[in-house]
Design a protein around this motif. Sequence first.
Motif, PDB file in Angstrom:
ATOM      1  N   GLY A   9      52.134  26.501  50.818  1.00 51.10           N
ATOM      2  CA  GLY A   9      52.568  27.725  51.497  1.00 51.10           C
ATOM      3  C   GLY A   9      52.935  28.847  50.557  1.00 51.10           C
ATOM      4  O   GLY A   9      53.469  29.866  50.974  1.00 51.10           O
ATOM      5  N   LEU A  10      52.677  28.659  49.229  1.00 53.57           N
ATOM      6  CA  LEU A  10      52.997  29.681  48.246  1.00 53.57           C
ATOM      7  C   LEU A  10      51.735  30.434  47.856  1.00 53.57           C
ATOM      8  O   LEU A  10      50.644  29.873  47.824  1.00 53.57           O
ATOM      9  CB  LEU A  10      53.633  29.057  47.002  1.00 53.57           C
ATOM     10  N   LEU A  11      51.892  31.698  47.540  1.00 51.40           N
ATOM     11  CA  LEU A  11      50.768  32.520  47.126  1.00 51.40           C
ATOM     12  C   LEU A  11      50.608  32.471  45.619  1.00 51.40           C
ATOM     13  O   LEU A  11      51.590  32.406  44.873  1.00 51.40           O
ATOM     14  CB  LEU A  11      50.982  33.969  47.569  1.00 51.40           C
ATOM     15  N   SER A  12      49.367  32.517  45.158  1.00 53.20           N
ATOM     16  CA  SER A  12      49.109  32.625  43.731  1.00 53.20           C
ATOM     17  C   SER A  12      49.380  34.049  43.282  1.00 53.20           C
ATOM     18  O   SER A  12      49.667  34.934  44.086  1.00 53.20           O
ATOM     19  CB  SER A  12      47.652  32.246  43.437  1.00 53.20           C
ATOM     20  N   PHE A  13      49.272  34.291  41.970  1.00 50.94           N
ATOM     21  CA  PHE A  13      49.484  35.643  41.446  1.00 50.94           C
ATOM     22  C   PHE A  13      48.488  36.615  42.046  1.00 50.94           C
ATOM     23  O   PHE A  13      48.836  37.734  42.433  1.00 50.94           O
ATOM     24  CB  PHE A  13      49.363  35.614  39.918  1.00 50.94           C
ATOM     25  N   GLY A  14      47.227  36.163  42.146  1.00 49.93           N
ATOM     26  CA  GLY A  14      46.205  37.007  42.762  1.00 49.93           C
ATOM     27  C   GLY A  14      46.498  37.272  44.233  1.00 49.93           C
ATOM     28  O   GLY A  14      46.238  38.367  44.741  1.00 49.93           O
ATOM     29  N   GLY A  15      47.076  36.270  44.913  1.00 50.11           N
ATOM     30  CA  GLY A  15      47.431  36.452  46.316  1.00 50.11           C
ATOM     31  C   GLY A  15      48.526  37.480  46.492  1.00 50.11           C
ATOM     32  O   GLY A  15      48.485  38.305  47.410  1.00 50.11           O
ATOM     33  N   HIS A  16      49.520  37.454  45.596  1.00 49.06           N
ATOM     34  CA  HIS A  16      50.590  38.455  45.640  1.00 49.06           C
ATOM     35  C   HIS A  16      50.040  39.857  45.402  1.00 49.06           C
ATOM     36  O   HIS A  16      50.452  40.816  46.064  1.00 49.06           O
ATOM     37  CB  HIS A  16      51.660  38.136  44.592  1.00 49.06           C
ATOM     38  N   LEU A  17      49.113  39.975  44.466  1.00 48.03           N
ATOM     39  CA  LEU A  17      48.515  41.283  44.197  1.00 48.03           C
ATOM     40  C   LEU A  17      47.741  41.786  45.412  1.00 48.03           C
ATOM     41  O   LEU A  17      47.759  42.985  45.715  1.00 48.03           O
ATOM     42  CB  LEU A  17      47.580  41.198  42.988  1.00 48.03           C
ATOM     43  N   ASP A  18      47.077  40.862  46.114  1.00 48.00           N
ATOM     44  CA  ASP A  18      46.321  41.258  47.304  1.00 48.00           C
ATOM     45  C   ASP A  18      47.265  41.733  48.413  1.00 48.00           C
ATOM     46  O   ASP A  18      46.999  42.733  49.083  1.00 48.00           O
ATOM     47  CB  ASP A  18      45.477  40.078  47.796  1.00 48.00           C
ATOM     48  N   VAL A  19      48.384  41.001  48.592  1.00 47.75           N
ATOM     49  CA  VAL A  19      49.378  41.418  49.591  1.00 47.75           C
ATOM     50  C   VAL A  19      49.973  42.769  49.221  1.00 47.75           C
ATOM     51  O   VAL A  19      50.154  43.642  50.079  1.00 47.75           O
ATOM     52  CB  VAL A  19      50.495  40.354  49.710  1.00 47.75           C
ATOM     53  N   LEU A  20      50.272  42.970  47.928  1.00 44.01           N
ATOM     54  CA  LEU A  20      50.812  44.243  47.462  1.00 44.01           C
ATOM     55  C   LEU A  20      49.824  45.380  47.694  1.00 44.01           C
ATOM     56  O   LEU A  20      50.203  46.474  48.131  1.00 44.01           O
ATOM     57  CB  LEU A  20      51.171  44.145  45.977  1.00 44.01           C
ATOM     58  N   ARG A  21      48.552  45.113  47.420  1.00 48.43           N
ATOM     59  CA  ARG A  21      47.524  46.138  47.609  1.00 48.43           C
ATOM     60  C   ARG A  21      47.430  46.544  49.074  1.00 48.43           C
ATOM     61  O   ARG A  21      47.371  47.739  49.396  1.00 48.43           O
ATOM     62  CB  ARG A  21      46.168  45.617  47.123  1.00 48.43           C
ATOM     63  N   LYS A  22      47.448  45.571  49.971  1.00 51.35           N
ATOM     64  CA  LYS A  22      47.371  45.876  51.403  1.00 51.35           C
ATOM     65  C   LYS A  22      48.612  46.635  51.874  1.00 51.35           C
ATOM     66  O   LYS A  22      48.518  47.549  52.696  1.00 51.35           O
ATOM     67  CB  LYS A  22      47.212  44.583  52.205  1.00 51.35           C
ATOM     68  N   MET A  23      49.786  46.248  51.339  1.00 53.85           N
ATOM     69  CA  MET A  23      51.019  46.934  51.716  1.00 53.85           C
ATOM     70  C   MET A  23      50.980  48.395  51.275  1.00 53.85           C
ATOM     71  O   MET A  23      51.299  49.300  52.054  1.00 53.85           O
ATOM     72  CB  MET A  23      52.220  46.237  51.076  1.00 53.85           C
ATOM     73  N   LEU A  24      50.572  48.641  50.025  1.00 51.08           N
ATOM     74  CA  LEU A  24      50.477  50.015  49.525  1.00 51.08           C
ATOM     75  C   LEU A  24      49.453  50.826  50.312  1.00 51.08           C
ATOM     76  O   LEU A  24      49.669  52.018  50.570  1.00 51.08           O
ATOM     77  CB  LEU A  24      50.112  50.011  48.032  1.00 51.08           C
TER      78      LEU A  24
END
Length: 278
Positions: A9-24
């Motif tokens: 249930g944890l996101l990888s570093f790339g997953g966090h970047l993808d979530v951040l990109r979508k949020m921005l």
Amino acid sequence: MSEQTENSGLLSFGGHLDVLRKMLFRIIVVVVVLGGVIFCFKSETFTILLAPHKSDFITFRYIEDLLNFCGINFHFSEYNIPLISTELSAQFMTHITVSCLLAVLLASPYILFELFRFVSPALYESEKKYSYLVAGIVYTLFIIGLLMSYFVLFPISFQFLATYQVDNEIVNTITLDSYITTFITLTFMMGVVFQLPMFAFVLGKMGFIDANLLKQYRAYAFVLIMIVAAIITPPDLFTLILVTIPIYGLYEVSIIVLKKWAKNNDVEYDDIINTDVQ
């Protein structure tokens, strides 16, 4: 590794970047849409922004009514200070700048929501509860600072500075750029300065300061507050006093906040001791 991360249930570093990109991306879309709407309502927007420079502004009327109610016959002298534009593109660029800044301001609750949603998976449930409270207090203090500047500090300082003359033959004409720059700077800085109680609370929670320390250095704090007020305000004594008073009031509020927090901490500590003894 990626399968284990996904199963846990944890996101990888790339997953966090993808979530951040979508949020921005969502934040930018909201700000751009709001900015476009505000840009289309040019007349209404600048009617609100330019209202404090008129002699019949609501603050002046309320002050007159209050003094008249107290039996003091007082009226502000009427004045007409024209705003001028000295550059070809100044009005258009001011329109764009104001639209963008107001869009960010109006979208700030949504921006806070998106930021909280981004960091909330890393918070415990108790931390989430306090995060909602802290975010609400910070935003409320910021809005109070904006309103304080719009309704009190800026119109009164403008009335004083714009009507001040060293000689009757010298006519004051204020540029639009000077008006908007001063308005935005003072308003934003007041919003930031009104975070003083929260800033003091954070430092108190980290153990750097307490209520007794703030009491001990009241005189030094007052001088420092006057220096800060002189930096963020137009260069006149009248506005300096107007800004110093509420900031020092926030300093006293900070002392009260730290007192109550320390008292609650002592109560919680006593409860823990009593539970251990039992």
